[in-house]
Design an enzyme around this catalytic site. Structure first.
Site, PDB file in Angstrom:
ATOM      1  N   GLY A 112     -83.226  -6.038  49.140  1.00 30.44           N
ATOM      2  CA  GLY A 112     -83.628  -4.905  49.959  1.00 30.44           C
ATOM      3  C   GLY A 112     -82.628  -4.615  51.063  1.00 30.44           C
ATOM      4  O   GLY A 112     -81.728  -5.402  51.342  1.00 30.44           O
ATOM      5  N   ASP A 113     -82.780  -3.464  51.681  1.00 34.64           N
ATOM      6  CA  ASP A 113     -81.989  -3.057  52.842  1.00 34.64           C
ATOM      7  C   ASP A 113     -82.838  -1.972  53.512  1.00 34.64           C
ATOM      8  O   ASP A 113     -84.060  -1.919  53.284  1.00 34.64           O
ATOM      9  CB  ASP A 113     -80.604  -2.532  52.408  1.00 34.64           C
ATOM     10  CG  ASP A 113     -79.634  -2.359  53.581  1.00 34.64           C
ATOM     11  OD1 ASP A 113     -79.105  -3.371  54.050  1.00 34.64           O
ATOM     12  OD2 ASP A 113     -79.416  -1.224  54.033  1.00 34.64           O
TER      13      ASP A 113
ATOM     14  N   LYS B  16     -73.195  -3.821  46.746  1.00 29.71           N
ATOM     15  CA  LYS B  16     -74.199  -3.057  47.493  1.00 29.71           C
ATOM     16  C   LYS B  16     -74.608  -1.853  46.656  1.00 29.71           C
ATOM     17  O   LYS B  16     -73.853  -1.408  45.782  1.00 29.71           O
ATOM     18  CB  LYS B  16     -73.631  -2.588  48.833  1.00 29.71           C
ATOM     19  CG  LYS B  16     -74.681  -2.331  49.899  1.00 29.71           C
ATOM     20  CD  LYS B  16     -75.223  -3.617  50.506  1.00 29.71           C
ATOM     21  CE  LYS B  16     -76.257  -3.346  51.578  1.00 29.71           C
ATOM     22  NZ  LYS B  16     -76.694  -4.573  52.259  1.00 29.71           N
TER      23      LYS B  16
END
Length: 445
Positions: free
Chosen positions: A164-165, A125
């Site tokens: 993406g996030d 992440k």
């Protein structure tokens, strides 16, 4: 002191002040206790101790210039947590709340989520404390280019594949991909997912997390002899996950009566008009309170938390972490909620999860229920590697089957370890066993 207690104590000592990371590790490890007891070989191989320690943590400064010509500096992060079953895979989050503890919690969760998909991807992440809200396209482009100028040396289609996030959509992915291509001087399509359809992106990627959430909850409801038909639904959030969960759950005959963003929530007893939400959020990029200007019968309330006081059959927290705490969980239970599907990452506190389970509420845990996004990212990687593009129907069918398989794995593990119906523990155990076997096979690395 048990192995789990020892590891938790060590995690808190080594990672001070990282509350979200502590919470994620505790939630997983406590539910793994039956599996750890059954597999002492994992303890002997140091799997648990190694599992909570990232393989690599990268932090860097991101200097950029705003539209007034003033230099700005943000922090960039990438945590490459576990590569036992494949290259690191996980999103990038741009939000002012981002710090190392948030990225580590997300990366740790990603290990098990990615394992559950059945696809060969490890956990990672990244992100930054940069806030895209209120920034011009030119400012966002300059930030993304600066961010990628450092990140590019740590990623690759066989090494680490970001996506993406929160705060990172198609626009940001496009700017980062352009800069990666520029500094690497090669077209490595599989290095980022969530790309535009004109340059290697996959159909269904935008819809995937929301659709996947509904596919998982559909299976969970069916296992308990019910369905979405005629149910009232509350969804927190108004981003990709919430919007496309709303779209799919409506197709299954449910009525979404409330949605929110970080400023407040709307209640429309006639059912949320999704076209209006898409116009406000995806096109105009405005606040959700604009909804009542188009639908005067709806009501808007300041503050996000009140949404969980709206009576509903199914709750889908799809905004951000710790959205539902013990107090709001009690409100939901008092109002007769049947099921909770976690669309965001860790949207329920550990106390809220325990309360739901104690009171017979069905819970679709995030690492299983919201795995549709990363699953479709992996399908995007497959298409990039094969230099082809599947139709919407083909990708959607693959996504649906992956979510069916994830539910089946969580259901089977829960039953096998004496916790039938507890899909939180089932998902953790099923995801863990695959990663643990791979780590054991690789030796002490």
């Amino acid at each position: 002191m048990s192995v789990v207690e020892q590891v938790l104590e060590q995690v808190k000592k080594r990672n001070p002040g990282e509350a979200e990371f502590h919470q994620a590790v505790e939630e997983v490890l406590r539910s793994l206790e039956p599996a750890i007891e059954k597999h002492p070989e994992f303890v002997e191989a140091g799997i648990i101790d190694r599992l909570v320690e990232p393989e690599r943590v990268i932090m860097f400064r991101v200097p950029w210039v705003d539209d007034s010509g003033k230099p700005q500096v943000n922090r960039g992060f990438r945590v490459q947590f576990n590569s036992a079953i494949g290259p690191y895979k996980g999103g990038l989050r741009f939000h002012p709340s981002v710090y190392l503890g948030i990225i580590k919690f997300l990366g740790f969760e990603q290990i098990f989520k990615n394992s559950l998909t059945g696809l060969p991807i490890g956990g990672g992440k990244g992100g930054s404390d940069f806030d895209p809200k209120g920034k011009s396209d030119a400012e966002i482009m300059r930030f993304c280019q600066s961010f990628m100028t450092e990140l590019y040396r740590h990623i690759g289609q066989d090494l680490d594949v970001p996506a993406g996030d929160i705060g990172v959509g198609a626009r940001e992915i496009g700017y980062m991909f352009g800069q990666f291509k520029r500094v690497k001087n090669q077209y490595e399509a599989g290095v980022l997912t969530g790309k535009g359809l004109t340059y290697g992106g996959s159909l269904v990627r935008k819809e995937a997390t929301g659709y996947g959430l509904i596919y998982f909850v559909r299976e969970m409801l069916a296992a308990h002899n019910t369905s979405f038909e005629g149910k009232s639904v509350v969804i927190s959030g108004a981003g990709n996950v919430a919007i496309y969960a709303c779209e799919k759950v409506t197709q299954y005959g449910a009525k979404v009566i409330a949605m929110c963003d970080s400023s407040g929530y709307i209640v429309d007893e006639n059912g949320i008009n999704l076209d209006t939400i898409k116009q406000i959020k995806e096109v105009e990029r405005k606040r959700i309170k604009e909804y009542v200007n188009h639908h005067p019968e709806a009501k808007y309330f300041e503050g996000q938390q009140g949404i969980w006081g709206v009576k509903c059959d199914i709750a889908l927290p799809s905004a951000t972490q710790n959205d539902i705490n013990l107090e709001t969980a009690k409100k939901l239970v008092d109002n007769g909620v049947l099921a909770v599907g976690e669309g965001a990452n860790m949207p329920c506190t550990n106390e809220a999860l325990e309360y739901f389970l104690e009171n017979g509420v069905l819970v679709g845990p995030a690492k299983a229920a919201n795995a549709g996004g990363v699953a479709t990212s992996a399908l995007e990687m497959s298409q990039n590697s094969m230099r082809l593009s599947w139709t919407f129907e083909e990708v959607d069918a693959k996504l649906d089957q992956i979510m069916v398989n994830i539910f089946a794995a969580a259901q089977k593990a829960a039953k096998e370890y004496g916790m039938e119906g507890n899909y939180v523990a089932g998902a953790n155990i099923a995801g863990f066993l695959k990663v643990a076997e791979a780590m054991k096979a690789h030796g002490i690395v």
